[in-house]
Write a protein that holds these residues in place. Structure first.
Motif, PDB file in Angstrom:
ATOM      1  N   ALA A  15      -3.699  12.708 -28.467  1.00  0.00           N
ATOM      2  CA  ALA A  15      -4.835  12.550 -27.098  1.00  0.00           C
ATOM      3  C   ALA A  15      -4.287  11.436 -26.327  1.00  0.00           C
ATOM      4  N   MET A  16      -3.678  10.606 -26.908  1.00  0.00           N
ATOM      5  CA  MET A  16      -3.036   9.295 -26.253  1.00  0.00           C
ATOM      6  C   MET A  16      -1.818   9.536 -25.502  1.00  0.00           C
ATOM      7  N   LEU A  17      -1.093  10.962 -25.668  1.00  0.00           N
ATOM      8  CA  LEU A  17      -0.148  11.506 -25.107  1.00  0.00           C
ATOM      9  C   LEU A  17      -0.255  11.779 -23.603  1.00  0.00           C
ATOM     10  N   ALA A  18      -1.408  12.663 -23.290  1.00  0.00           N
ATOM     11  CA  ALA A  18      -1.880  12.965 -22.236  1.00  0.00           C
ATOM     12  C   ALA A  18      -1.709  11.840 -20.897  1.00  0.00           C
ATOM     13  N   PRO A  19      -2.150  10.634 -21.197  1.00  0.00           N
ATOM     14  CA  PRO A  19      -2.011   9.529 -20.124  1.00  0.00           C
ATOM     15  C   PRO A  19      -0.658   9.261 -20.126  1.00  0.00           C
ATOM     16  N   ALA A  20       0.086   9.383 -21.038  1.00  0.00           N
ATOM     17  CA  ALA A  20       1.588   9.089 -20.987  1.00  0.00           C
ATOM     18  C   ALA A  20       2.426   9.987 -20.071  1.00  0.00           C
ATOM     19  N   PHE A  21       1.726  11.211 -20.122  1.00  0.00           N
ATOM     20  CA  PHE A  21       2.585  12.146 -18.968  1.00  0.00           C
ATOM     21  C   PHE A  21       2.011  11.838 -17.640  1.00  0.00           C
ATOM     22  N   CYS A  79       1.924   2.093  -2.851  1.00  0.00           N
ATOM     23  CA  CYS A  79       2.180   1.334  -4.101  1.00  0.00           C
ATOM     24  C   CYS A  79       1.014   0.492  -4.915  1.00  0.00           C
ATOM     25  N   GLN A  80       0.183  -0.035  -4.090  1.00  0.00           N
ATOM     26  CA  GLN A  80      -0.960  -0.562  -4.810  1.00  0.00           C
ATOM     27  C   GLN A  80      -1.765   0.409  -5.256  1.00  0.00           C
ATOM     28  N   MET A  81      -2.063   1.651  -4.824  1.00  0.00           N
ATOM     29  CA  MET A  81      -2.779   2.629  -5.559  1.00  0.00           C
ATOM     30  C   MET A  81      -1.940   3.249  -6.862  1.00  0.00           C
ATOM     31  N   LEU A  82      -0.802   3.268  -6.777  1.00  0.00           N
ATOM     32  CA  LEU A  82       0.250   3.771  -7.858  1.00  0.00           C
ATOM     33  C   LEU A  82      -0.010   2.851  -8.944  1.00  0.00           C
ATOM     34  N   TYR A  83      -0.148   1.373  -8.507  1.00  0.00           N
ATOM     35  CA  TYR A  83      -0.096   0.488  -9.649  1.00  0.00           C
ATOM     36  C   TYR A  83      -1.573   0.715 -10.326  1.00  0.00           C
ATOM     37  N   ALA A  84      -2.604   0.807  -9.623  1.00  0.00           N
ATOM     38  CA  ALA A  84      -3.932   0.846 -10.051  1.00  0.00           C
ATOM     39  C   ALA A  84      -4.024   2.096 -10.882  1.00  0.00           C
ATOM     40  N   ALA A  85      -3.176   3.315 -10.481  1.00  0.00           N
ATOM     41  CA  ALA A  85      -3.324   4.594 -11.451  1.00  0.00           C
ATOM     42  C   ALA A  85      -2.608   4.155 -12.695  1.00  0.00           C
ATOM     43  N   LEU A  86      -1.525   3.395 -12.600  1.00  0.00           N
ATOM     44  CA  LEU A  86      -0.918   2.980 -13.684  1.00  0.00           C
ATOM     45  C   LEU A  86      -1.751   2.130 -14.769  1.00  0.00           C
ATOM     46  N   ALA A  87      -2.587   1.294 -14.218  1.00  0.00           N
ATOM     47  CA  ALA A  87      -3.492   0.524 -15.027  1.00  0.00           C
ATOM     48  C   ALA A  87      -4.398   1.280 -15.630  1.00  0.00           C
ATOM     49  N   SER A  88      -4.995   2.334 -14.774  1.00  0.00           N
ATOM     50  CA  SER A  88      -5.984   3.002 -15.248  1.00  0.00           C
ATOM     51  C   SER A  88      -5.428   4.225 -16.553  1.00  0.00           C
ATOM     52  N   PHE A  89      -4.325   4.509 -16.348  1.00  0.00           N
ATOM     53  CA  PHE A  89      -3.653   5.476 -17.416  1.00  0.00           C
ATOM     54  C   PHE A  89      -3.337   4.917 -18.664  1.00  0.00           C
ATOM     55  N   VAL A  90      -2.847   3.555 -18.593  1.00  0.00           N
ATOM     56  CA  VAL A  90      -2.896   2.504 -19.623  1.00  0.00           C
ATOM     57  C   VAL A  90      -4.073   2.240 -20.422  1.00  0.00           C
ATOM     58  N   VAL A 108     -17.689   8.555 -22.490  1.00  0.00           N
ATOM     59  CA  VAL A 108     -17.041   9.123 -21.415  1.00  0.00           C
ATOM     60  C   VAL A 108     -15.950   7.903 -20.705  1.00  0.00           C
ATOM     61  N   VAL A 109     -15.866   6.757 -21.441  1.00  0.00           N
ATOM     62  CA  VAL A 109     -15.075   5.877 -20.802  1.00  0.00           C
ATOM     63  C   VAL A 109     -13.514   6.275 -20.570  1.00  0.00           C
ATOM     64  N   PRO A 110     -12.949   6.656 -21.705  1.00  0.00           N
ATOM     65  CA  PRO A 110     -11.455   7.190 -21.436  1.00  0.00           C
ATOM     66  C   PRO A 110     -11.425   8.097 -20.391  1.00  0.00           C
ATOM     67  N   THR A 111     -12.422   9.149 -20.422  1.00  0.00           N
ATOM     68  CA  THR A 111     -12.391  10.181 -19.427  1.00  0.00           C
ATOM     69  C   THR A 111     -12.534   9.705 -18.050  1.00  0.00           C
ATOM     70  N   LEU A 112     -13.450   8.796 -17.882  1.00  0.00           N
ATOM     71  CA  LEU A 112     -13.575   8.057 -16.399  1.00  0.00           C
ATOM     72  C   LEU A 112     -12.415   7.444 -16.133  1.00  0.00           C
ATOM     73  N   LEU A 113     -11.704   6.714 -16.910  1.00  0.00           N
ATOM     74  CA  LEU A 113     -10.709   5.906 -16.750  1.00  0.00           C
ATOM     75  C   LEU A 113      -9.510   7.041 -16.097  1.00  0.00           C
ATOM     76  N   ALA A 114      -9.348   7.844 -16.847  1.00  0.00           N
ATOM     77  CA  ALA A 114      -8.401   9.122 -16.441  1.00  0.00           C
ATOM     78  C   ALA A 114      -8.688   9.585 -15.259  1.00  0.00           C
ATOM     79  N   VAL A 115      -9.882   9.873 -14.885  1.00  0.00           N
ATOM     80  CA  VAL A 115     -10.287  10.389 -13.564  1.00  0.00           C
ATOM     81  C   VAL A 115     -10.069   9.522 -12.511  1.00  0.00           C
ATOM     82  N   VAL A 116     -10.355   8.325 -12.844  1.00  0.00           N
ATOM     83  CA  VAL A 116     -10.046   7.125 -11.665  1.00  0.00           C
ATOM     84  C   VAL A 116      -8.559   7.165 -11.430  1.00  0.00           C
ATOM     85  N   GLY A 117      -7.743   7.034 -12.500  1.00  0.00           N
ATOM     86  CA  GLY A 117      -6.146   7.234 -12.155  1.00  0.00           C
ATOM     87  C   GLY A 117      -5.732   8.319 -11.500  1.00  0.00           C
ATOM     88  N   VAL A 118      -6.354   9.417 -11.666  1.00  0.00           N
ATOM     89  CA  VAL A 118      -5.902  10.779 -10.993  1.00  0.00           C
ATOM     90  C   VAL A 118      -6.579  10.452  -9.396  1.00  0.00           C
TER      91      VAL A 118
END
Length: 152
Positions: A15-21, A79-90, A108-118
């Motif tokens: 499950a932790m690999l999906a955010p790594a992609f 760039c700012q949004m991409l850094y925020a996406a990185l933080a969301s996926f981490v 749903v916290v992990p799912t919400l963070l992933a959605v925010v990153g996307v």
């Protein structure tokens, strides 16, 4: 089978690999955006040097500087949004691990963070799309100006 501790650990790691992609894709976009930003800044510096010289095409250079300044701001925003996406996926990866450690209480916290990153990735892509469109328009305008100079 879920009660097998080995299986649970593998399921958590999987499950932790999906955010790594997503992290890898975001890092690639970020490297590209940082390169674009550096090129825009270099071009702006060259235009400023040319602008400071008395030249017959000063108004054209003013327009170019304005356009390149907008490009720099678009890439910076991306760039700012991409850094925020990185933080969301981490954060997604970490909350998946914490969720497993806490007995799956985060809901749903992990799912919400992933959605925010996307969503940050999507917004950054639109910003980069606008910047690339501006870059091509700037190139076309500069080429037209140069061709007009050569013809006259």
């Amino acid at each position: 089978m879920l009660s097998n501790p080995t299986y649970v650990h593998y399921a958590i790691l999987t499950a932790m690999l999906a955010p790594a992609f997503f992290l890898t894709a975001t890092a690639g976009l970020l490297a590209s955006a940082n390169t674009r930003l550096a090129r825009v800044v270099d071009r702006l510096r060259a235009l400023i040097v040319a602008w400071e010289e008395e030249a017959p095409d000063r108004s054209e250079r003013d327009e170019q500087i304005t356009r390149h300044r907008l490009r720099a701001h678009l890439v910076l925003r991306a760039c700012q949004m991409l850094y925020a996406a990185l933080a969301s996926f981490v954060g997604t990866s970490l909350t998946l691990a914490m969720d497993a450690f806490l007995g799956f209480r985060l809901g749903v916290v992990p799912t919400l963070l992933a959605v925010v990153g996307v969503l940050f990735l999507l917004a950054a892509s639109f910003s980069l799309w606008r910047e690339v469109s501006l870059a091509v328009r700037s190139f076309d305008d500069e080429l037209d100006q140069e061709l007009a100079r050569k013809r006259s």
